[in-house]
Design an enzyme around this catalytic site. Structure first.
Site, PDB file in Angstrom:
ATOM      1  N   ARG A 176       5.684 -34.037  11.017  1.00  0.00           N
ATOM      2  CA  ARG A 176       4.846 -33.231  11.910  1.00  0.00           C
ATOM      3  C   ARG A 176       4.418 -31.929  11.245  1.00  0.00           C
ATOM      4  O   ARG A 176       3.297 -31.459  11.432  1.00  0.00           O
ATOM      5  CB  ARG A 176       5.539 -32.963  13.243  1.00  0.00           C
ATOM      6  N   ASP A 192       0.882  -1.162   0.000  1.00  0.00           N
ATOM      7  CA  ASP A 192       0.000   0.000   0.000  1.00  0.00           C
ATOM      8  C   ASP A 192       0.916   1.207   0.000  1.00  0.00           C
ATOM      9  O   ASP A 192       2.137   1.068  -0.197  1.00  0.00           O
ATOM     10  CB  ASP A 192      -0.975  -0.022   1.187  1.00  0.00           C
ATOM     11  N   ARG A 207       7.340   0.222   7.973  1.00  0.00           N
ATOM     12  CA  ARG A 207       7.657   1.212   9.004  1.00  0.00           C
ATOM     13  C   ARG A 207       8.388   0.583  10.195  1.00  0.00           C
ATOM     14  O   ARG A 207       8.665   1.262  11.180  1.00  0.00           O
ATOM     15  CB  ARG A 207       6.378   1.891   9.479  1.00  0.00           C
ATOM     16  N   SER A 212       2.723  -2.052   8.987  1.00  0.00           N
ATOM     17  CA  SER A 212       3.115  -3.081   9.959  1.00  0.00           C
ATOM     18  C   SER A 212       3.246  -4.460   9.327  1.00  0.00           C
ATOM     19  O   SER A 212       3.920  -5.330   9.861  1.00  0.00           O
ATOM     20  CB  SER A 212       2.082  -3.166  11.084  1.00  0.00           C
ATOM     21  N   ARG A 231       0.516 -30.919  10.033  1.00  0.00           N
ATOM     22  CA  ARG A 231      -0.120 -29.681  10.477  1.00  0.00           C
ATOM     23  C   ARG A 231      -0.615 -28.853   9.288  1.00  0.00           C
ATOM     24  O   ARG A 231      -1.724 -28.303   9.329  1.00  0.00           O
ATOM     25  CB  ARG A 231       0.852 -28.870  11.334  1.00  0.00           C
ATOM     26  N   ASN A 248       0.748  -6.480   9.188  1.00  0.00           N
ATOM     27  CA  ASN A 248      -0.312  -7.311   9.777  1.00  0.00           C
ATOM     28  C   ASN A 248      -1.537  -7.441   8.878  1.00  0.00           C
ATOM     29  O   ASN A 248      -1.971  -8.547   8.568  1.00  0.00           O
ATOM     30  CB  ASN A 248      -0.739  -6.737  11.137  1.00  0.00           C
ATOM     31  N   GLY A 249      -2.118  -6.327   8.473  1.00  0.00           N
ATOM     32  CA  GLY A 249      -3.302  -6.377   7.630  1.00  0.00           C
ATOM     33  C   GLY A 249      -3.014  -7.030   6.298  1.00  0.00           C
ATOM     34  O   GLY A 249      -3.850  -7.766   5.746  1.00  0.00           O
ATOM     35  N   GLU A 250      -1.836  -6.784   5.777  1.00  0.00           N
ATOM     36  CA  GLU A 250      -1.439  -7.348   4.495  1.00  0.00           C
ATOM     37  C   GLU A 250      -1.349  -8.869   4.583  1.00  0.00           C
ATOM     38  O   GLU A 250      -1.774  -9.585   3.668  1.00  0.00           O
ATOM     39  CB  GLU A 250      -0.113  -6.724   4.051  1.00  0.00           C
ATOM     40  N   HIS A 283       9.094 -24.633   8.688  1.00  0.00           N
ATOM     41  CA  HIS A 283       8.038 -25.315   9.445  1.00  0.00           C
ATOM     42  C   HIS A 283       6.664 -25.183   8.826  1.00  0.00           C
ATOM     43  O   HIS A 283       5.831 -26.070   8.979  1.00  0.00           O
ATOM     44  CB  HIS A 283       7.967 -24.772  10.872  1.00  0.00           C
ATOM     45  N   ASN A 284       6.398 -24.045   8.164  1.00  0.00           N
ATOM     46  CA  ASN A 284       5.037 -23.764   7.700  1.00  0.00           C
ATOM     47  C   ASN A 284       4.888 -23.771   6.188  1.00  0.00           C
ATOM     48  O   ASN A 284       3.786 -23.574   5.690  1.00  0.00           O
ATOM     49  CB  ASN A 284       4.569 -22.403   8.238  1.00  0.00           C
TER      50      ASN A 284
END
Length: 157
Positions: free
Chosen positions: A138, A8, A114, A72, A142, A74-76, A103-104
């Protein structure tokens, strides 16, 4: 590798920097925008398009990852994770960058423009790209449970 990227307004300079630097490293960059600075823009559309690009390429057998940026991250990350087949991880240090893949099997990383310098973000992204999935039982188990829920709505413990 093909790398999709979106941001953004908060991450536009960082996005341009990453497109340049990762291209110099030989990666094929696909920029999902925005192309014009707008302090009131909304990240979901850009990040969803990026995530769809990653999944679309992976379904075609093209090696691809994604990067989503915001103030941040987060929203993205949340927006990218709404796309079926995406496992987007917020990364903020070398360990989270490597573990997201190891792991993921994350296929999209999210970062806060920022929160870090350009040099720090480049290093974190390079770690994310270079890391691979461990294929440990494992972790496979998951991820399969997450995919099952994503596809059917069934929760498996």
């Amino acid at each position: 590798m093909r790398i999709h990227i979106a941001t953004d307004h908060a991450g536009m300079e960082l996005s341009a920097f990453l497109v340049k630097e990762l291209s110099l490293l030989g990666h094929e960059m696909v920029d999902h925008g925005p192309t014009v600075y707008d302090a009131l823009d909304d990240y979901p559309g850009f990040c969803i398009a990026c995530a769809q690009g990653v999944v679309g390429d992976q379904l075609k057998g093209i090696e691809a990852l994604g990067i989503v940026l915001g103030g941040s991250g987060n929203g993205e990350q949340i927006a990218a994770n709404k796309v079926a087949g995406v496992r987007a991880a917020l990364i903020w240090n070398p360990e989270t960058a490597a573990l997201a893949r190891d792991h993921n099997d994350a296929n999209v990383c999210a970062l806060g423009a920022r929160q870090h310098s350009q040099a720090e973000v480049l290093e974190l992204v390079k770690i994310f790209i270079a890391a691979g999935f461990s294929d440990e039982e494992r972790h496979v188990r998951r991820i399969d449970k997450i995919s099952l829920f994503e596809q059917t709505g069934l929760v498996s413990y």
